[in-house]
Design an enzyme around this catalytic site. Structure first.
Site, mmCIF file in Angstrom:
data_model
loop_
_atom_site.group_PDB
_atom_site.id
_atom_site.type_symbol
_atom_site.label_atom_id
_atom_site.label_comp_id
_atom_site.label_asym_id
_atom_site.label_seq_id
_atom_site.Cartn_x
_atom_site.Cartn_y
_atom_site.Cartn_z
ATOM 1 N N ASP A 25 107.945 55.883 63.894
ATOM 2 C CA ASP A 25 106.748 56.153 63.596
ATOM 3 C C ASP A 25 106.066 55.012 63.551
ATOM 4 O O ASP A 25 106.812 53.580 64.223
ATOM 5 C CB ASP A 25 106.557 56.597 61.823
ATOM 6 C CG ASP A 25 105.595 57.196 61.996
ATOM 7 O OD1 ASP A 25 104.190 57.441 62.734
ATOM 8 O OD2 ASP A 25 105.505 58.352 60.984
ATOM 9 N N GLU B 283 104.612 57.246 68.034
ATOM 10 C CA GLU B 283 102.712 56.402 67.717
ATOM 11 C C GLU B 283 101.850 57.398 68.720
ATOM 12 O O GLU B 283 100.527 56.332 67.998
ATOM 13 C CB GLU B 283 103.390 54.607 68.180
ATOM 14 C CG GLU B 283 103.433 55.544 70.113
ATOM 15 C CD GLU B 283 102.288 55.647 70.971
ATOM 16 O OE1 GLU B 283 102.302 56.540 70.830
ATOM 17 O OE2 GLU B 283 101.799 54.399 71.473
ATOM 18 N N TRP B 284 101.728 58.710 67.987
ATOM 19 C CA TRP B 284 100.100 59.584 67.768
ATOM 20 C C TRP B 284 99.731 58.972 68.919
ATOM 21 O O TRP B 284 97.873 60.169 69.060
ATOM 22 C CB TRP B 284 99.350 58.695 66.983
ATOM 23 C CG TRP B 284 100.117 58.351 64.951
ATOM 24 C CD1 TRP B 284 101.045 59.263 64.928
ATOM 25 C CD2 TRP B 284 100.062 57.086 65.116
ATOM 26 N NE1 TRP B 284 101.938 58.643 63.543
ATOM 27 C CE2 TRP B 284 101.028 57.143 63.511
ATOM 28 C CE3 TRP B 284 99.622 55.716 64.889
ATOM 29 C CZ2 TRP B 284 101.387 55.988 62.767
ATOM 30 C CZ3 TRP B 284 100.227 55.335 63.640
ATOM 31 C CH2 TRP B 284 100.461 55.203 63.165
ATOM 32 N N GLY B 285 100.226 58.770 69.905
ATOM 33 C CA GLY B 285 99.061 59.004 71.093
ATOM 34 C C GLY B 285 97.983 57.554 71.585
ATOM 35 O O GLY B 285 97.700 57.489 72.302
ATOM 36 N N GLU B 286 98.641 56.955 71.144
ATOM 37 C CA GLU B 286 97.999 55.777 70.646
ATOM 38 C C GLU B 286 98.008 54.816 72.026
ATOM 39 O O GLU B 286 96.989 54.181 72.621
ATOM 40 C CB GLU B 286 97.576 54.808 69.457
ATOM 41 C CG GLU B 286 97.351 55.219 68.381
ATOM 42 C CD GLU B 286 97.137 53.984 67.318
ATOM 43 O OE1 GLU B 286 97.816 52.898 66.655
ATOM 44 O OE2 GLU B 286 96.479 54.218 66.372
ATOM 45 N N ASP C 242 98.889 63.686 63.314
ATOM 46 C CA ASP C 242 99.007 64.540 62.938
ATOM 47 C C ASP C 242 98.157 65.634 62.951
ATOM 48 O O ASP C 242 97.147 65.997 62.448
ATOM 49 C CB ASP C 242 99.001 64.250 61.310
ATOM 50 C CG ASP C 242 100.605 63.451 60.821
ATOM 51 O OD1 ASP C 242 100.198 62.089 61.614
ATOM 52 O OD2 ASP C 242 100.713 62.807 60.073
HETATM 53 C C1 GLA Z 1 102.839 59.761 60.031
HETATM 54 C C2 GLA Z 1 103.867 60.542 61.246
HETATM 55 C C3 GLA Z 1 103.675 61.990 60.170
HETATM 56 C C4 GLA Z 1 104.439 61.955 58.693
HETATM 57 C C5 GLA Z 1 103.954 60.977 58.666
HETATM 58 C C6 GLA Z 1 104.758 60.313 56.963
HETATM 59 O O1 GLA Z 1 101.548 60.136 59.928
HETATM 60 O O2 GLA Z 1 102.672 60.356 61.776
HETATM 61 O O3 GLA Z 1 104.497 62.823 61.163
HETATM 62 O O4 GLA Z 1 106.121 61.378 59.338
HETATM 63 O O5 GLA Z 1 104.002 59.830 59.167
HETATM 64 O O6 GLA Z 1 104.222 59.442 55.936
#
Ligand code: GLA
Length: 683
Positions: free
Chosen positions: A186, A219-222, A241
């Protein structure tokens, strides 16, 4: 103001470039390498690294498995009993045979503090036998085991569990020693350090263990990981998420769809884990979720606690024909070949030369979604086999691929040129495109179209329509025809009398079509028809918050009437407040939001004072728009929390419907509490 499970903290961590960060960077760079036996944590490789783990054979098709996060977050039911239960179910319920392989732990498995040697310590309440014992249990069932940490000083949970930044080599070693086969890495509390470098360090640390460990970058595509993460990890999250609701799933799907060219064997776009089975969407929506994740060649990580999930979740998750689309060895991600008015066509080339085609209907009414075999990329042929992957049935078409798809539904087919097309029954689509809006006590007319997409005729075609109790449905034209040739369409028109007692909202009717195939066999199909009963505003000026909307969609919680958005239950907000000024009437929404009203062609103007509600402090950026019959009539551009309310006014003369939308200002929807204060319509 309530904020679910630390979204606020994580968001702050994502952007924080704390002064502390600089100091920490120096400290980690200077840390001594760990010895093979453990010792001090280190960010650089040991002097005599283990032979590099070979990761070239990992994730040749998208990873499949389970992760607890979507169902448990950090709650106590995330424990070794759950993990063992899931491993057992994978075997007993056929999921392992269907291809699901990894059983993965998410955040909150550790204690907040490392031990004296700098090692991670499993939470003894959740995992009294330690992590290795759970991994062994999973392995004993022929499955693989995954774990989670963050490329930061701490993980994402507010509780503050240790992250691996500066501890990469020793943490990777510890994971390998436990028998870990998969790491989700993450991005929280990253101290503003370069993302690619942080993710590379862990890749090298994993390789140095000598154990093949599938590496999932989160890393959420950042930082546009699709551009650099191939060769670093085997998957990379492309979005924030997912939440267990339609709007969230849809917005994530739309972000992931355009990235098709980056996916392929050994490296996959990851639009986050599945919500199927968690209860926040209908089965139709979950089938869309699963169909679209599969055609996008996404990792299929089940996010529901299957120990308590309904049978419908198993039916969806274990549809092997849909899984085969996801797992196709050519490794292509489906491409959008058409998208208009909520009608989407996505096509995915498959290893055997066929194409998976998704006909997806984003709208709230049934819609006909159509394409052709040629548009999907197939060569010319006299006829094509069309395999419906949810109905598990084959038909043939002369080239057109078309279906009346229920609201929020997806028809997923596999299409191939077929010399023996004549052996297959012709594909026939029957339905009402678009549904209708009516007032209670009104009469409406609907036309059903029955189209023969094949080459041979079908006979004795008859259609029938039934409505809810108390509704009168009459055929206004002949409801059937003796013969329907290949390529022809038969239309039947229906008059529907909506009873005065009909409540506002969507009411479902059913069109039933029967016909005889050339073989003599009779086929019967049902198609969803929707009539939305609405109340038109009275003459004069009315507060829209006093009327029932036709439809609503909201980022978090329901659209609030005369209150701000509290993010979860109805009525949990505060008085609508923008720039210190409060209003008693209006709507409190959360981006991304859409509220639709019926205006029956009888209204002229919609006005409001709009802005970000004061309750989000200094944060929140949104943009407001008013549409008449789906066309933009007024908009604000991006507004921030520091701005006072803006006036918005739209000419909606003659429109049947007015839609109010709030988008996220382009920076994600966190903190985006938006108010439509003093929202009025003049009719
Ligand atoms: C982030 C990630 C999620 C999950 C949470 C856990 O938000 O993107 O998928 O793993 O952390 O805290």
């Amino acid at each position: 103001m309530s904020h679910p499970s630390g979204r606020r903290t994580r968001s702050a961590g994502r952007t924080a470039m704390a002064a502390l960060g600089a100091g920490l960077l120096c400290a980690t760079v200077l840390a001594a390498p760990s010895s093979a036996a453990g010792g001090r944590p280190a960010t650089s490789p040991p002097s005599n690294p283990a032979p590099a783990g070979d990761d070239s054979h990992l994730a040749l098709t998208p990873p499949m498995g389970f992760n607890n996060w979507n169902s448990t977050h950090c709650r106590a039911e995330f424990n070794e009993e759950m993990v063992r239960g899931m491993a057992d179910l994978f075997v007993e319920r056929g999921l392992k045979d269907a291809g699901y392989e990894y059983i993965n732990l998410d955040d909150c498995w550790a204690l907040p503090e490392r031990d004296a040697e700098g090692k991670l310590v499993p939470d003894p309440e959740r995992f009294p036998h330690g992590i290795k014992a759970v991994a062994d249990y999973v392995h004993a069932r022929g499955l693989k085991f995954g774990i989670y940490t963050s490329a930061g000083t701490k993980t994402c949970s507010d509780i503050g569990f240790p992250g691996a930044l500066g501890h990469e080599y020793s943490d990777a070693r510890q994971f390998a020693d436990w028998g870990v086969d998969y790491l989700k890495y993450d991005n929280c509390n990253n101290q503003g350090l370069d993302a690619k470098q942080r993710y590379l360090t862990m890749r090298d640390a994993l390789r140095a263990t000598g154990r093949p460990i599938l590496y999932s970058i989160c890393e959420w595509g950042e930082n546009r990981p699709w551009e650099w993460a191939r060769g670093v990890g085997q998957s990379w999250r492309t979005t924030g998420d997912i939440k267990d609701n339609w709007e969230s799933m849809l917005s994530i799907m739309k972000k992931n769809l355009p990235l098709d060219e980056y996916a392929g064997p050994g490296g996959w776009n990851d639009p986050d884990m599945l919500e199927v089975g968690n209860g926040g969407m209908t089965d139709t929506e979950y089938r869309t979720h699963f169909s679209m994740w599969s055609i996008m060649a996404a990792p299929l990580l089940i996010g529901a606690d299957l120990r308590s999930a309904p049978q419908s979740a198993f039916d969806i998750l274990s549809n092997e024909e849909v899984i085969a689309v996801d797992q196709d060895e050519l490794g292509r991600q489906g491409k959008v070949i058409a998208s208009e008015n909520g009608r989407w066509v996505i096509a995915k080339e498959l290893a055997d030369g066929s194409r998976a085609v998704a006909l997806f209907n984003e709208s709230d009414q049934p819609q006909r979604v159509s394409t052709t075999a040629r548009a999907a990329g197939l060569p010319h042929s006299a006829g094509y086999r069309v395999r419906d992957l949810w109905k598990h049935a084959d038909t043939h078409t002369a080239g057109k691929i078309s279906a009346t798809v229920p609201a929020h539904g997806t028809v997923l087919v596999r299409v191939s040129p077929d010399r023996d097309w004549a052996q297959l029954p012709p594909a026939v689509d029957s339905g009402v495109d678009g549904g209708a809006i009516a007032e209670s006590g009104d009469g409406v007319r609907l036309t059903a179209a029955t189209e023969n997409l094949g080459r041979q005729p079908v006979r004795s075609v008859s259609t029938g329509m039934t409505g809810p109790e108390g509704w009168r449905v009459r055929a206004e034209s002949r409801p059937g025809t003796a013969v329907l040739r290949g390529g022809a369409t038969f239309r039947s028109t229906w008059r529907i009398d909506v009873p005065r007692s009909a409540e506002p909202g969507s009411h479902e009717l059913k069109l039933t079509t029967t016909y005889r195939l050339p073989s003599g066999r009779q086929v019967r199909s049902d198609s969803q028809v929707l009539v939305r009963v609405a109340v038109a505003p009275a003459g004069g000026t009315t507060h829209l918050s006093d009327l029932a909307p036709l439809s609503t969609a909201n980022g978090f919680g329901p659209v609030e009437i005369d209150r701000s958005n509290g993010e979860s239950a109805a009525g949990d907000g505060k008085p609508l407040t923008i720039g210190g000024r409060t209003w008693s009437k209006g709507l409190g929404v959360h981006a991304v939001s859409r509220v639709e009203y019926f205006t029956a062609g009888r209204c002229e103007r919609v006005t409001a004072s709009v802005g970000v509600d004061d309750e989000t402090g200094e944060r929140g950026t949104v943009a407001f728009e008013i549409q008449a019959d789906g066309e933009r009539r007024a908009g604000t551009g991006t507004l921030t929390n520091s701005q006072d309310a803006q006036e918005i006014s739209a000419d909606v003369t003659g429109a049947e419907t007015v839609t109010l939308t709030v988008t996220d200002g382009g920076d994600g929807s966190e903190y985006d509490h938006a108010d439509w204060a003093d929202l009025k319509v003049t009719c």
